[in-house]
Design an enzyme around this catalytic site. Sequence first.
Site, PDB file in Angstrom:
ATOM      1  N   LYS A  92      -0.667   7.974  -6.332  1.00 23.30           N
ATOM      2  CA  LYS A  92      -1.393   8.047  -5.056  1.00 23.30           C
ATOM      3  C   LYS A  92      -1.122   9.373  -4.344  1.00 23.30           C
ATOM      4  O   LYS A  92      -1.961   9.872  -3.593  1.00 23.30           O
ATOM      5  CB  LYS A  92      -0.960   6.882  -4.181  1.00 23.30           C
ATOM      6  CG  LYS A  92      -1.786   6.671  -2.933  1.00 23.30           C
ATOM      7  CD  LYS A  92      -1.320   5.409  -2.246  1.00 23.30           C
ATOM      8  CE  LYS A  92      -1.995   5.193  -0.907  1.00 23.30           C
ATOM      9  NZ  LYS A  92      -1.481   3.951  -0.289  1.00 23.30           N
ATOM     10  N   ASP A 141       3.995   2.340  10.157  1.00 23.17           N
ATOM     11  CA  ASP A 141       3.800   2.022   8.736  1.00 23.17           C
ATOM     12  C   ASP A 141       4.409   3.119   7.860  1.00 23.17           C
ATOM     13  O   ASP A 141       3.801   4.163   7.652  1.00 23.17           O
ATOM     14  CB  ASP A 141       2.288   1.873   8.472  1.00 23.17           C
ATOM     15  CG  ASP A 141       1.981   1.560   7.015  1.00 23.17           C
ATOM     16  OD1 ASP A 141       2.918   1.413   6.205  1.00 23.17           O
ATOM     17  OD2 ASP A 141       0.778   1.461   6.683  1.00 23.17           O
ATOM     18  N   ASP A 155      -4.558  -3.573  -1.550  1.00 19.00           N
ATOM     19  CA  ASP A 155      -3.638  -2.548  -1.065  1.00 19.00           C
ATOM     20  C   ASP A 155      -3.221  -1.725  -2.279  1.00 19.00           C
ATOM     21  O   ASP A 155      -2.437  -2.182  -3.101  1.00 19.00           O
ATOM     22  CB  ASP A 155      -2.429  -3.224  -0.398  1.00 19.00           C
ATOM     23  CG  ASP A 155      -1.309  -2.224  -0.043  1.00 19.00           C
ATOM     24  OD1 ASP A 155      -1.529  -0.998  -0.181  1.00 19.00           O
ATOM     25  OD2 ASP A 155      -0.239  -2.689   0.372  1.00 19.00           O
ATOM     26  N   GLU A 208      -4.538   1.563   6.383  1.00 29.19           N
ATOM     27  CA  GLU A 208      -3.456   0.608   6.155  1.00 29.19           C
ATOM     28  C   GLU A 208      -2.868   0.018   7.444  1.00 29.19           C
ATOM     29  O   GLU A 208      -2.716  -1.203   7.548  1.00 29.19           O
ATOM     30  CB  GLU A 208      -2.364   1.251   5.297  1.00 29.19           C
ATOM     31  CG  GLU A 208      -2.804   1.334   3.840  1.00 29.19           C
ATOM     32  CD  GLU A 208      -2.097   2.413   3.032  1.00 29.19           C
ATOM     33  OE1 GLU A 208      -1.116   2.985   3.539  1.00 29.19           O
ATOM     34  OE2 GLU A 208      -2.529   2.681   1.903  1.00 29.19           O
TER      35      GLU A 208
END
Lengths: 620, 232
Positions: free
Chosen positions: A88, A208, A20, A186
Site C-alpha cells: 500500500k 487513526d 479495508d 478510513e
Amino acid sequence: MSLPIFGSQPTDNTPIVGIDLGTTNSLVAYVPAAASESGARNPMILKSREGKNLIPSVVSFMDGKPVVGYAAKEHKVRDAVHTIFSVKRLLGRGFDDLKGSLGTLPYKILPGQGIIRIQVGDRVYTAVEISAAILRELKLSAEQALGMPVTRAVITVPAYFNDSQRQATRTAGRLAGLDVLRIINEPTAASLAYGLDRKRQGLIAVYDLGGGTFDISVLKLNDGIFEVLSTNGNSLLGGDDFDQALANQTIHDIRTQWGINAAENATLHAAILEAAENTKIALSSQDHFTLEVKVDSERVFRHEWTVEAFEALVQPILEKTREPCLKALADAGLKPSDLSDVVLVGGPSRLAAVQKIARDIFGRDPNNSVHPDEVVAAGAAIQADILAGRNRDFLLLDVVPLSLGIETYGGLMSTLIPRNTRIPTVARETFTTFADRQTGVDIHVLQGEREKVADNRSLSRFKLKGIQPMPAGMPRIEVSFLIDADGILQVAAKDLKTGSEQSIEVRPSYGLTDAEVERMLLASMDHAEADAVWRRLVGVKNDAEAVLVAAEKRLPDAFRLLPEPDARKIEQHINELRTALKTEHIESIQRASSHLNQASIRLAELLFKDVIAQSVDGNQ
Amino acid sequence: MRSGLVAVDQASPRNCNSCGTALATGFLCTHCGRLQPLGSEENYFSVLGFAPRLQLDTVLLEKRFYELSRALHPDRFTTSDAENRRISTERMTLINDAYRNLKTSALRRSYFLKLFGFHSAANQKNPRIPVELAETWFELQDALAESPTEAASKLRGFEVELGEFRARKLQALLAIEAEVDAALDKLDPAQSAGTRSDAIAVLAEKLLAEVQGETYLDSMTQNMEHMKKLLL
C-alpha cells in the site's frame, strides 16, 4: 422532516461489501440484508478462507502463483525475495518518491520512470497488481462466507491519499473483479462504525494510526448524519515506522557486534523486520521483551527491550502526529475541550505510547473501545449498506482533503476550492489576461497548500483558445471547478465574451504522490511566513511595474508639457524604480514607486487638461 | 449607488417536471420519484427554505441542511438513473455552497448584499482610521519608532480599545441588520415582486458602509496581531 424517496431502489440483490485494504492487514465486512431483531443494521466481519478475521496484506509467489494471507506471511522470511508486503505504501507512487520515505525493503523495486515496478523472480509486477491479488482474496473470502457472488464493494483509503492513489485503488478493485462503488476515507469509515450506537453524538476526533499512514478527522455526529468538519494527516507515518526503528537499531547493533551488514542479506533483513514487529506487538501487552534474531548458523542476536526504551525510541515518530491534529482542530474552528470524544483507530493504537500522545494532544483520555483492527472495515460495510439504499438513517457528508486551484501570473497558486470544503461542490472565478492581444491562456490545475506554483502538485494542464484579441486585462475568463460526491474533479474554462469553452475531467495518470502531499504540507507549515512575504512582493512588484510602464509611456509628454527640471525629475524617478524592481526589497520598490507617482501628479493634471481641450476642439 | 431590489419568488405551487403531478416538496415528486431540476430563481436562501434575511436562526439552518442532505445527497441515488444522479449532485452542490455561505454572519451579509445588487467594491472609499481610535493609534506609531517597551504597553492599550470599539460597531451592525430584516418582513411579497423599495435601498446603503468599516477593522486587527507577534 421525513421524505419518501424513490428512484434509488437497488437494481440487483448482489451484496455490496466493505473492504479495508490495509498496509499490514485487510478485512472484508458486510451488513446482512435482514436487520437484527432490534432493527439495527450491524456489520459483521466476514471470515477469510483461512478462517480468520484478518487477512495479512502479504502476497507470496510460489512457482509464480500468488498466495495471500497468513500462508504468504509465513514466507516473509523463508522466501523474502518472492514475498511482497506493505505494498500500500507503493500504490500510486513513483520510484523517485520512495527515496528516504520508505526504509529498506527485502524485495526488489526496479528503478525507473513512472509507476513503481517490483521484481519477483523473472516477473515484474506493479503495486496495483499486488493490491489486486489481495482484493481478489478478500472477494473470494466474502463469496465463501456469504455463499453468493460478490461483485460490488466500497473500499477505504487513508484520508490523505491523493487522486493518483485513489485511482490506483479503484484500478486494483477492477483487476480483482470488483465494481468499486465508492472510495471512502478510513477515519470517516471508523466514525460510521463508532456512531452506529446512536447515543454517540457530538463532536469527535478520529485519530487513526495505521500501518503506513496517519489520519486525523474531526466530525460532527448528529442523529445519523456524519459531517466531516476537517481532515489532516501524515501519509508517511505509521506502525511500520516503529518496526523500522527497531529494525534499524538491530541492524546497527549487529554491525557493531559482528561487523555484518544485515541490510544486504534479504533473508536476514526480513527476519529482523519480523522480529521487530513481534517485539512491538509484545510490548503492547507486556513491559519487556527480548528481540531475537538468528544471524547465521552459529550466532543469535538478542536484545532486551523495555517498554520505556521502546517508547523513547518511537517518541519522535509519534510527536509528528501532533501538528496535523492541531491543524485539523483549527480548521474545524474547535478547541480540544469542544470534543466529546477522541476515538483511537488502527493496530498501533494498542500501544500505551500512542494512547499517551493522544491524551497529551487532546487533553483527555482517548476512547479505545472500538476494535482497532475491525472498525474501518465495519464502517466501509455501513457505507456500502447506505449506497445499497438499505440504510436510510445514516449519511456521510465528506470534504476535500487538499486545496485545489490554478496558476496565475507571477507563479502564484490561486485557490478555487479550499481544503475541507464539503463535496459535491463547485467554484467559479473570473480571471483575465496579462498581455495585450493574448488569444489563448494555459489553465494549469494545482493541488496543495502553498503559495508558489512550484511548491504544489501539478494535476493537469490545458489550453483555452479563441479568446478575442483585446488589451491586457479586458477579457473575462471564467474558470470553474466541479467536484462530485466521488471526489472526482472536472475543470472548465470559458471566455465570457466569446463563449469559447474547454473542459477536462482531471484524472491524473500519475497524480500527487504521498511524499509530495506530505512535503507540501510540512513545508506549508514551516513556510507560511516566507510565503506571505513572497506573495506581497509579487503584488507590490506588479503594481510598481504598472506605474513604471505608464510613466515611461508619458515621458515624452513630460518634456513637452513640464519645465525641464520637473521632467528630468520624472526621468530620474523612472530610473530609480527600474533599479528597485530588480531587487526583492519591498520597501524600496514601494518608495520608488510612490516617488514616481508624486513627481507625476502635475503631469497627469496637465495631460488631463490636454485631453479635455482636444475633445473640446474636436467638437467645434 | 442605486440598486435594483430583487424580490425573491416565494415558493409557488408547481407540478412535476416529469409526470405533471402537483408537487408536495419543491424538489421531489412523490408520485413518480423524479427529482426536480433546479429552477433559475433558486438562491442560497430559497434552496434552504429561508426568505432572504440577514439574521437567521442558525440552529434551524443546520437542521434544514441536514434534512435536505438526507433526502438529496448523491449517496441516496447511487443506484438510481443518470438523470436523478445528475440532479441530485447539482442540488447537493448548491445546498453545500448555500450552507457554507449562510452559516457565518459575515459571509451571509456579503451574499445578501450581492443578491440584492449591492456590490461592496463599488463605493469603496479610501478607508480612514475611525476618529475614536486615532489618538491611541498615532501614539502607538510614535512609540514604535522610539521605544519597544513603550510600544508594547501602548499596543496592549490599543488592543483593549480596538476590542471595545469593535464590540460597539458590531452592535450597530446587528441593529441595522434587524432594521433591514424588519423592513423586508413588512413588504408584501406579491406586491414587491420585481419592484424596488427605496426604504430598503437606503438601509442597505447604511449596512454596506458598516460592512466596509468592518473590513477595515479586520485588517487593522490583523496588523495588530502581527505587531503583537513582533513585540510581545
